[in-house]
Design an enzyme around this catalytic site. Structure first.
Site, PDB file in Angstrom:
ATOM      1  N   CYS A 131      45.500   3.011  -5.577  1.00 23.22           N
ATOM      2  CA  CYS A 131      46.920   2.809  -5.893  1.00 23.22           C
ATOM      3  C   CYS A 131      47.413   1.507  -5.255  1.00 23.22           C
ATOM      4  O   CYS A 131      47.023   1.165  -4.137  1.00 23.22           O
ATOM      5  CB  CYS A 131      47.751   3.986  -5.395  1.00 23.22           C
ATOM      6  SG  CYS A 131      47.264   5.543  -6.153  1.00 23.22           S
ATOM      7  N   CYS A 164      49.209   1.540  -1.721  1.00 22.96           N
ATOM      8  CA  CYS A 164      48.617   2.360  -0.659  1.00 22.96           C
ATOM      9  C   CYS A 164      47.570   1.582   0.117  1.00 22.96           C
ATOM     10  O   CYS A 164      46.638   1.017  -0.468  1.00 22.96           O
ATOM     11  CB  CYS A 164      48.004   3.615  -1.284  1.00 22.96           C
ATOM     12  SG  CYS A 164      47.085   4.613  -0.094  1.00 22.96           S
ATOM     13  N   CYS A 215      53.309   7.467   5.875  1.00 24.01           N
ATOM     14  CA  CYS A 215      52.536   7.595   4.646  1.00 24.01           C
ATOM     15  C   CYS A 215      52.063   6.233   4.168  1.00 24.01           C
ATOM     16  O   CYS A 215      52.845   5.299   4.102  1.00 24.01           O
ATOM     17  CB  CYS A 215      53.383   8.128   3.500  1.00 24.01           C
ATOM     18  SG  CYS A 215      54.249   9.589   3.847  1.00 24.01           S
ATOM     19  N   CYS A 232      48.754  16.133   9.170  1.00 23.06           N
ATOM     20  CA  CYS A 232      48.392  15.418   7.942  1.00 23.06           C
ATOM     21  C   CYS A 232      46.926  15.013   8.075  1.00 23.06           C
ATOM     22  O   CYS A 232      46.554  14.273   8.980  1.00 23.06           O
ATOM     23  CB  CYS A 232      49.316  14.203   7.824  1.00 23.06           C
ATOM     24  SG  CYS A 232      48.967  13.174   6.403  1.00 23.06           S
ATOM     25  N   GLU A 276      42.046   8.763   9.743  1.00 18.69           N
ATOM     26  CA  GLU A 276      43.212   9.034  10.573  1.00 18.69           C
ATOM     27  C   GLU A 276      43.793  10.415  10.295  1.00 18.69           C
ATOM     28  O   GLU A 276      43.737  10.913   9.170  1.00 18.69           O
ATOM     29  CB  GLU A 276      44.274   7.955  10.335  1.00 18.69           C
ATOM     30  CG  GLU A 276      43.772   6.617  10.823  1.00 18.69           C
ATOM     31  CD  GLU A 276      44.788   5.498  10.696  1.00 18.69           C
ATOM     32  OE1 GLU A 276      44.553   4.442  11.283  1.00 18.69           O
ATOM     33  OE2 GLU A 276      45.806   5.683  10.022  1.00 18.69           O
ATOM     34  N   CYS A 322      39.472   5.434  -0.382  1.00 16.85           N
ATOM     35  CA  CYS A 322      39.857   6.188  -1.578  1.00 16.85           C
ATOM     36  C   CYS A 322      39.512   5.357  -2.801  1.00 16.85           C
ATOM     37  O   CYS A 322      39.717   4.143  -2.818  1.00 16.85           O
ATOM     38  CB  CYS A 322      41.355   6.500  -1.569  1.00 16.85           C
ATOM     39  SG  CYS A 322      41.889   7.478  -2.996  1.00 16.85           S
TER      40      CYS A 322
HETATM   41  N1  SAH Z   1      45.582  10.833  -2.452  1.00 18.14           N
HETATM   42  C1  SAH Z   1      46.590  11.797  -2.400  1.00 18.14           C
HETATM   43  C2  SAH Z   1      46.994  12.185  -0.999  1.00 18.14           C
HETATM   44  C3  SAH Z   1      47.075  11.094   0.030  1.00 18.14           C
HETATM   45  S1  SAH Z   1      48.380   9.945  -0.152  1.00 18.14           S
HETATM   46  C4  SAH Z   1      47.817  11.349  -3.203  1.00 18.14           C
HETATM   47  O1  SAH Z   1      47.866  10.196  -3.588  1.00 18.14           O
HETATM   48  O2  SAH Z   1      48.680  12.168  -3.437  1.00 18.14           O
HETATM   49  C5  SAH Z   1      49.802  10.861   0.383  1.00 18.14           C
HETATM   50  C6  SAH Z   1      51.125  10.342  -0.172  1.00 18.14           C
HETATM   51  O3  SAH Z   1      51.487   9.087   0.411  1.00 18.14           O
HETATM   52  C7  SAH Z   1      51.062  10.119  -1.670  1.00 18.14           C
HETATM   53  O4  SAH Z   1      52.206  10.600  -2.322  1.00 18.14           O
HETATM   54  C8  SAH Z   1      51.030   8.624  -1.725  1.00 18.14           C
HETATM   55  O5  SAH Z   1      51.424   8.162  -2.975  1.00 18.14           O
HETATM   56  C9  SAH Z   1      51.924   8.221  -0.611  1.00 18.14           C
HETATM   57  N2  SAH Z   1      51.770   6.819  -0.221  1.00 18.14           N
HETATM   58  C10 SAH Z   1      50.668   6.069  -0.292  1.00 18.14           C
HETATM   59  N3  SAH Z   1      50.918   4.823   0.153  1.00 18.14           N
HETATM   60  C11 SAH Z   1      52.214   4.792   0.535  1.00 18.14           C
HETATM   61  C12 SAH Z   1      53.037   3.797   1.123  1.00 18.14           C
HETATM   62  N4  SAH Z   1      52.571   2.594   1.407  1.00 18.14           N
HETATM   63  N5  SAH Z   1      54.309   4.108   1.384  1.00 18.14           N
HETATM   64  C13 SAH Z   1      54.774   5.359   1.131  1.00 18.14           C
HETATM   65  N6  SAH Z   1      54.036   6.346   0.601  1.00 18.14           N
HETATM   66  C14 SAH Z   1      52.759   6.069   0.296  1.00 18.14           C
HETATM   67 FE1  SF4 Z   2      44.169   7.268  -2.875  1.00 15.61          FE
HETATM   68 FE2  SF4 Z   2      46.250   6.190  -1.630  1.00 15.61          FE
HETATM   69 FE3  SF4 Z   2      46.349   6.572  -4.259  1.00 15.61          FE
HETATM   70 FE4  SF4 Z   2      46.432   8.695  -2.609  1.00 15.61          FE
HETATM   71  S1  SF4 Z   2      47.963   7.061  -2.773  1.00 15.61           S
HETATM   72  S2  SF4 Z   2      45.183   8.459  -4.455  1.00 15.61           S
HETATM   73  S3  SF4 Z   2      45.094   7.956  -0.936  1.00 15.61           S
HETATM   74  S4  SF4 Z   2      44.928   5.196  -3.178  1.00 15.61           S
END
Ligand code: SAH
Ligand code: SF4
Length: 378
Positions: free
Chosen positions: A115, A118, A344, A104, A91, A111
């Site tokens: 996390c 996420c 995000c 973005c 996306e 990934c």
């Molecule tokens: N992998 C990289 C970049 C992609 S994620 C990283 O983790 O930084 C981009 C941002 O969105 C990151 O700060 C991530 O922690 C945040 N993010 C991921 N899942 C989210 C969610 N469900 N709600 C709000 N922010 C989220």
């Molecule tokens: Fe990967 Fe999502 Fe963690 Fe970013 S926030 S490192 S996209 S799992």
């Protein structure tokens, strides 16, 4: 196999042209046609020698990504779902604001960091995108938007590598893509308008500082290792102290004199006043002099099966106030494109439905972080 010209930065395109017996200035012309004008066919490139225009289609192409869907939000946000083959989709989100247009971009299908909060992380890792696939998102969006908005000017003024994937775990494809974004013959973004967001791949932060020092956002999300271990599993490999050291090493090369820390607000998990106090102690005290930073609080965007809730608004405000009162510039990220799941961390919800990636992953590996999802989270 036909070469995809979106895979090349200017140096790569020059080498490719030299192989065809063409001079450097031809590569510059070609590069400008592709990225500045959005050309996808060689016969449109009127100032290229006719012999070259005739030769190119047999050896190379400008390969766009097929669009599975495009959704337009009521607030102007646009989300594309691109097919990257093999049942995977990524996306890309365009966020218009009064004074800028931000794209973005995704760096991976899925990934591997996993996390807990996420949606992409829950999907698992499928594969790295190529440079051409990373750039096709920008190429497609910019030229679509120019046409859509009847603009002859550049529409995308800022790029954030904050879509699906961990950009610093796809470093070799990322770097040429960043170079094209910065190149005056292509998109001409300034380094401060191009942000790489990372969950903290420490060695690659050092390499980025040396190779293409763009603005850096670090996904911190927790003020101590025990909590960060449970939210961002990569913390077990690169704990907070090492991550903050890497931030300090990055700063001399950075286009701005601060690092942005992202902090996703999870109800009852990391959003209490004591977490704010710990966070302050960390960023003000690390290394003796602290880490110059801004903090971006991101209200958690829920997705099915996360087991997490967003902190209530007053809790987010109170957390922010503690940081602001201590002199830390703190912002709360506005949620955009909510009605199309473009916020995000929501990226990939549709992908799971459309591509069955989640099912395929579940068949081969347990989704480990779900086990700990009972704990209270962001
Ligand atoms: N992998 C990289 C970049 C992609 S994620 C990283 O983790 O930084 C981009 C941002 O969105 C990151 O700060 C991530 O922690 C945040 N993010 C991921 N899942 C989210 C969610 N469900 N709600 C709000 N922010 C989220
Ligand atoms: Fe990967 Fe999502 Fe963690 Fe970013 S926030 S490192 S996209 S799992």
């Amino acid at each position: 196999m036909t070469v995809n010209l979106l895979d090349f930065d200017l140096e790569g395109l020059t080498a490719f042209c030299e192989q065809l017996g063409e001079k450097r200035f031809r590569a510059v012309q070609l590069f400008r046609w592709i990225h500045q004008k959005g050309a996808s066919r060689f016969d449109e490139m009127s100032d290229l020698a006719k012999s070259l225009r005739e030769k190119l289609p047999s050896v190379c192409a400008i390969t766009d990504l097929p669009v599975l869907s495009r959704q337009d939000s009521a607030d102007g946000t646009i989300k594309w779902l691109f097919d990257v083959g093999g049942g995977d989709a990524v996306e890309t989100v365009f966020i218009p604001e009064d004074d800028r247009g931000t794209l973005c971009i995704s760096s991976q299908a899925g990934c591997a960091v996993g996390c807990r909060f996420c949606s992409t992380g829950h999907q698992g890792f499928s594969r790295n995108l190529t440079t051409g696939e990373i750039l096709a998102q920008l190429w497609h969006a910019e030229h679509f938007l120019r046409e859509h908005l009847k603009s002859t000017e550049r529409v995308i003024t800022n790029v954030v590598m904050m879509g699906m994937g961990e950009p610093l775990q796809n470093y070799s494809a990322l770097v040429p893509a960043l170079r094209v974004m910065l190149d005056d013959h292509a998109y001409g973004l300034s380094r401060r308008r191009l942000t790489v967001s990372t969950s903290g791949v420490v060695p690659m932060m050092d390499r980025l500082a040396a190779d293409v020092p763009v603005a850096l956002a670090v996904s911190l999300h927790a003020p101590n290792d025990a909590l960060r271990d449970s939210l961002v599993p990569l913390n077990r490999k690169y704990p907070i102290a090492e991550l903050l050291d890497a931030c300090l090493r990055y700063l001399p090369a950075a286009p701005r004199d601060f690092i942005t820390f992202e902090y996703c607000m999870l109800d009852g998990v990391n959003d209490q006043p004591e977490h704010a106090a710990q966070l302050l102690a960390l960023i003000k005290g690390h290394g003796g002099r602290g880490v110059p930073c801004k903090i971006n609080l991101i209200p958690f965007n829920p997705f099915p099966d996360s087991g997490l809730k967003c902190s209530p608004r007053p809790v987010v405000q109170a957390f922010g106030q503690i940081l602001i009162a201590a002199g830390i510039v703190t912002t709360v990220r506005k949620t955009r494109g909510d009605d199309i799941d473009a916020a995000c961390g929501q990226l990939a919800g549709d992908v799971m439905d459309r591509t069955q990636v989640a099912k395929r992953r579940a068949a081969v590996q347990p989704i480990r972080f779900l086990k700990s999802a009972k704990e209270k989270q962001e």
